[in-house]
Motif scaffolding. Structure first.
Motif, short mmCIF file in Angstrom:
data_model
loop_
_atom_site.label_atom_id
_atom_site.label_comp_id
_atom_site.label_asym_id
_atom_site.label_seq_id
_atom_site.Cartn_x
_atom_site.Cartn_y
_atom_site.Cartn_z
N PRO A 1 0.84 -1.44 0.16
CA PRO A 1 0.04 0.28 0.38
C PRO A 1 0.41 1.09 0.06
N THR A 2 0.55 2.07 -0.84
CA THR A 2 1.43 3.30 -1.73
C THR A 2 0.79 4.60 -0.96
N LEU A 3 1.63 5.43 -0.52
CA LEU A 3 0.98 7.05 -0.93
C LEU A 3 1.71 7.69 -1.56
N ILE A 4 1.83 8.73 -2.30
CA ILE A 4 3.04 9.21 -3.15
C ILE A 4 2.63 10.90 -3.09
N SER A 5 3.04 11.73 -2.72
CA SER A 5 3.08 13.34 -2.46
C SER A 5 3.73 13.59 -4.40
N GLY A 6 3.19 15.02 -4.34
CA GLY A 6 4.29 15.60 -5.28
C GLY A 6 3.82 15.33 -6.65
N ALA A 7 2.10 14.62 -6.46
CA ALA A 7 2.29 14.75 -8.62
C ALA A 7 1.55 15.53 -9.35
N ASP A 8 2.02 15.11 -10.65
CA ASP A 8 1.01 16.19 -11.41
C ASP A 8 0.96 15.46 -12.62
N HIS A 9 0.49 16.34 -14.01
CA HIS A 9 -0.79 15.50 -14.88
C HIS A 9 0.70 15.03 -16.16
N SER A 10 2.03 15.16 -15.42
CA SER A 10 3.25 14.91 -16.49
C SER A 10 3.56 13.50 -16.46
N MET A 11 2.87 13.04 -15.05
CA MET A 11 3.43 11.67 -14.83
C MET A 11 2.47 10.47 -14.92
N SER A 12 2.95 9.31 -15.40
CA SER A 12 2.10 8.22 -16.20
C SER A 12 0.81 8.05 -14.86
N LEU A 13 1.02 8.30 -13.75
CA LEU A 13 -0.22 7.49 -13.14
C LEU A 13 -1.09 8.35 -13.02
N ALA A 14 -1.54 9.59 -13.58
CA ALA A 14 -2.24 10.90 -14.34
C ALA A 14 -3.30 10.50 -15.46
N CYS A 15 -2.46 9.50 -16.56
CA CYS A 15 -3.24 9.61 -17.36
C CYS A 15 -3.69 8.09 -17.50
N ASN A 16 -2.66 6.88 -16.38
CA ASN A 16 -3.44 5.65 -16.74
C ASN A 16 -4.11 5.31 -15.53
N GLU A 17 -4.94 4.25 -15.08
CA GLU A 17 -5.89 3.58 -14.51
C GLU A 17 -5.05 2.89 -13.94
N ILE A 18 -4.63 2.90 -12.45
CA ILE A 18 -3.28 2.54 -12.16
C ILE A 18 -4.02 1.01 -11.71
N PHE A 19 -4.90 0.78 -10.97
CA PHE A 19 -5.30 -0.51 -10.79
C PHE A 19 -4.32 -1.41 -9.93
N GLY A 20 -3.81 -0.46 -9.10
CA GLY A 20 -3.12 -1.32 -7.63
C GLY A 20 -3.12 -0.27 -6.64
N PRO A 21 -2.55 -0.21 -5.51
CA PRO A 21 -2.92 -0.05 -4.56
C PRO A 21 -2.42 1.35 -3.82
N VAL A 22 -2.49 1.92 -4.82
CA VAL A 22 -0.82 3.27 -4.66
C VAL A 22 -2.34 5.18 -5.13
N ALA A 23 -2.17 5.65 -4.28
CA ALA A 23 -2.73 6.95 -3.69
C ALA A 23 -1.53 8.11 -4.19
N ALA A 24 -1.96 8.61 -4.89
CA ALA A 24 -1.15 9.95 -5.49
C ALA A 24 -1.70 11.23 -4.98
N LEU A 25 -0.84 11.76 -3.98
CA LEU A 25 -2.37 13.06 -4.00
C LEU A 25 -1.63 14.64 -4.37
N TYR A 26 -2.50 15.60 -5.30
CA TYR A 26 -2.40 16.60 -6.84
C TYR A 26 -2.63 18.23 -5.60
N PRO A 27 -2.15 18.86 -5.61
CA PRO A 27 -2.19 19.95 -4.71
C PRO A 27 -2.71 20.38 -6.09
N PHE A 28 -4.53 21.30 -5.78
CA PHE A 28 -4.39 22.65 -6.33
C PHE A 28 -4.90 23.82 -5.83
N LYS A 29 -5.48 25.02 -6.57
CA LYS A 29 -5.45 26.52 -6.30
C LYS A 29 -7.17 26.41 -5.45
#
Length: 490
Positions: A375-403
């Motif tokens: 089980p994984t937690l990731i910070s500092g994600a953005d839409h240039s990463m493959s995580l953002a445009c692919n269905e992860i289908f795994g135990p990974v949560a990635a955090l994206y900041p917004f204004k």
């Protein structure tokens, strides 16, 4: 080979042959089903190929007229009996599901009950398929509508919900008068065959309920191409859904497609952060993240991201990764080791572009002996990463900041998919503005689950066509016919 059969109270549910026209059919060859938790063989299952699929479609077509003419009350009784039998055997069905798919057994039993709820609702809905009396412009004429079953339905189902995806489709199809031919995923056919055994006990006539197992490339073209099949219902990837839709188009079949997702999970600065953190963990890590409605992109407003990160870090670190049958297991294995490799690649890509792994982040295949990923937690994600445009289908949560609202609506909609979305806020205005502004078929506001037997389930854009659940499911499997009667005043 794992001796799962010995764990069952009712060994009659352990079926490994296809079910066609009320008979168990062995086929010309067999294929292995393996436990993703330990690589052990669970069973070998019949592969009936194209000829088996043709035989099943022929049986369903032969049963079609009699089943559609069966009274709604009798169909309701049989479908409800199927529901009762599923619930009576919930424990055994959960054991089978956990062994072939890898969900913790408690969660697997929960899926069985969740899926059974759709069968119960469908049994009740069978008696509520109504037409309407309509005004017509011609004097002395009358007009009305009736709903009639569409005909034979092929149901092609995935491995991640091997019980519920069958019941969610077949419950309403059977209830309104449509025979079904089910093609379960080859990774998880045992749940489908156990459901077929219970359907047989429930009293469905021969040919009304069929399950064909084997190679998708052999069986699929029959289920999408046969002129005896009126409709194709599919849950799975968008790529495969597009292929099936193309195949079905040659004979102008109706399609109901529940496809891929890229769910945003939006947390505003006024949200109850404790509840948001609990909701995210609940939604993200069930089925080890292998659900089409799993939160895929976690958008957190800048003012609260540090606090939320700490809340999540504590919760994710406490999740217990382990064998589906072990006490206390929160997260089980992925479906196979290829899935682990894919998730690891997504995490590595994110790290290479500046993201930070706060907890987890590693494959555990070598030391745990199965398809495990932490089980994984990731910070500092953005839409240039493959995580953002692919269905992860795994135990990974990635955090994206917004204004602000405007930015997060734009970010949430920056995907070709539109299945489920989630929003945590205590501001009623925000609830309306954001839920109306994001292009998703289902939105959970301060809620981490969006599916139930009473509500419509389905997506927008490339996430599919049609709705399952509630009255909408019954409508999916019927044709609306208008009748005009003239000369009433003569």
């Amino acid at each position: 080979m794992s001796d799962i059969k010995s764990r069952l109270k009712d060994s009659g549910l352990w079926r490994t042959d296809s079910f066609i026209n009320g008979e168990w059919v062995k086929g010309d060859s067999r294929f292995d089903v393996n436990n993703p938790a330990n690589r052990e063989k669970v069973a070998d299952v019949a592969s009936v190929g194209a000829e088996g699929a043709k035989r099943a479609v022929k049986a369903a077509a032969a049963a079609n007229l009699a089943w559609r003419k069966t009274s709604a009350f009798e169909r309701s009784r049989i479908v409800n009996r199927w529901y009762e039998l599923i619930m009576e055997h919930q424990d055994d069905l959960g054991i089978i599901l956990a062994a072939e798919m890898g969900k913790p057994v408690k969660e697997a039993k929960g899926e069985v009950a969740y899926g059974a709820g759709f069968v119960q609702w469908a049994a009740e809905e069978a008696r509520r398929v109504h037409g309407e009396t309509l005004p017509v412009p011609t004097p002395g004429a009358r007009g009305w509508t009736i709903r009639q079953p569409i005909g034979v339905v092929s149901c092609i189902t995935p491995w991640n919900f091997p019980s519920a995806m069958i019941t969610r489709k077949c419950g309403p199809a059977l209830a309104v008068g449509c025979p079904v031919v089910i093609k379960p995923a080859s990774e998880t056919p045992l749940s489908a065959l156990a459901l077929a055994e219970l359907a047989d006990r429930a009293g469905f006539p021969k040919g009304v309920f069929n399950v064909v197992t084997g190679e998708a490339r052999e069986i699929g073209p029959v289920l999408t191409g046969s002129e005896d099949v009126a409709m194709v219902a599919f849950t799975g990837s968008t790529a495969v859904g597009a292929l099936l839709m193309e195949q079905a188009a040659k004979t102008i079949k109706r399609v109901a497609l529940e496809l891929g997702g890229n769910a945003p999970f939006i947390i505003m600065d006024d949200a109850d952060l404790e509840k948001a953190a609990d909701g995210l963990v609940q939604g993200k890590f069930r089925a080890a993240g292998q659900t089409c409605v799993s939160p895929n992109r976690v958008f957190v407003q800048e003012g609260v991201i540090d606090k939320l990160t700490e809340l999540l870090k504590t919760r994710v670190a406490k999740l217990k990764l382990g064998d589906p049958f072990a006490d206390g297991t929160d997260v089980g294995p992925l479906i196979h080791e290829e899935a682990v490799s894919r998730v690891a690649e997504l995490v590595d890509n994110a790290v290479s572009k500046g993201a930070k792994v706060l907890t987890g982040g590693k494959s555990r295949v070598d030391d745990m002996g199965g398809a495990y990923f932490e089980p994984t937690l990731i910070s500092g994600a953005d839409h240039s990463m493959s995580l953002a445009c692919n269905e992860i289908f795994g135990p990974v949560a990635a955090l994206y900041p917004f204004k602000d609202e405007e930015e997060v609506i734009k970010l949430a909609n920056d995907t070709p998919f539109g299945l489920a979305a989630y929003l945590y806020t205590r501001d009623s205005g925000r609830m309306h503005r954001i839920s109306e502004g994001i292009d998703f078929g289902m939105v959970g506001v301060n809620a981490a689950m969006v599916g139930s037997p009473a509500t419509p389930f389905g997506g927008m854009k490339q996430s599919g066509i049609g709705r399952e659940g509630g009255k909408w499911a019954a409508e999916e499997f019927t044709e609306l016919k208008f009748v005009l009667l003239g000369g009433v005043d003569q």
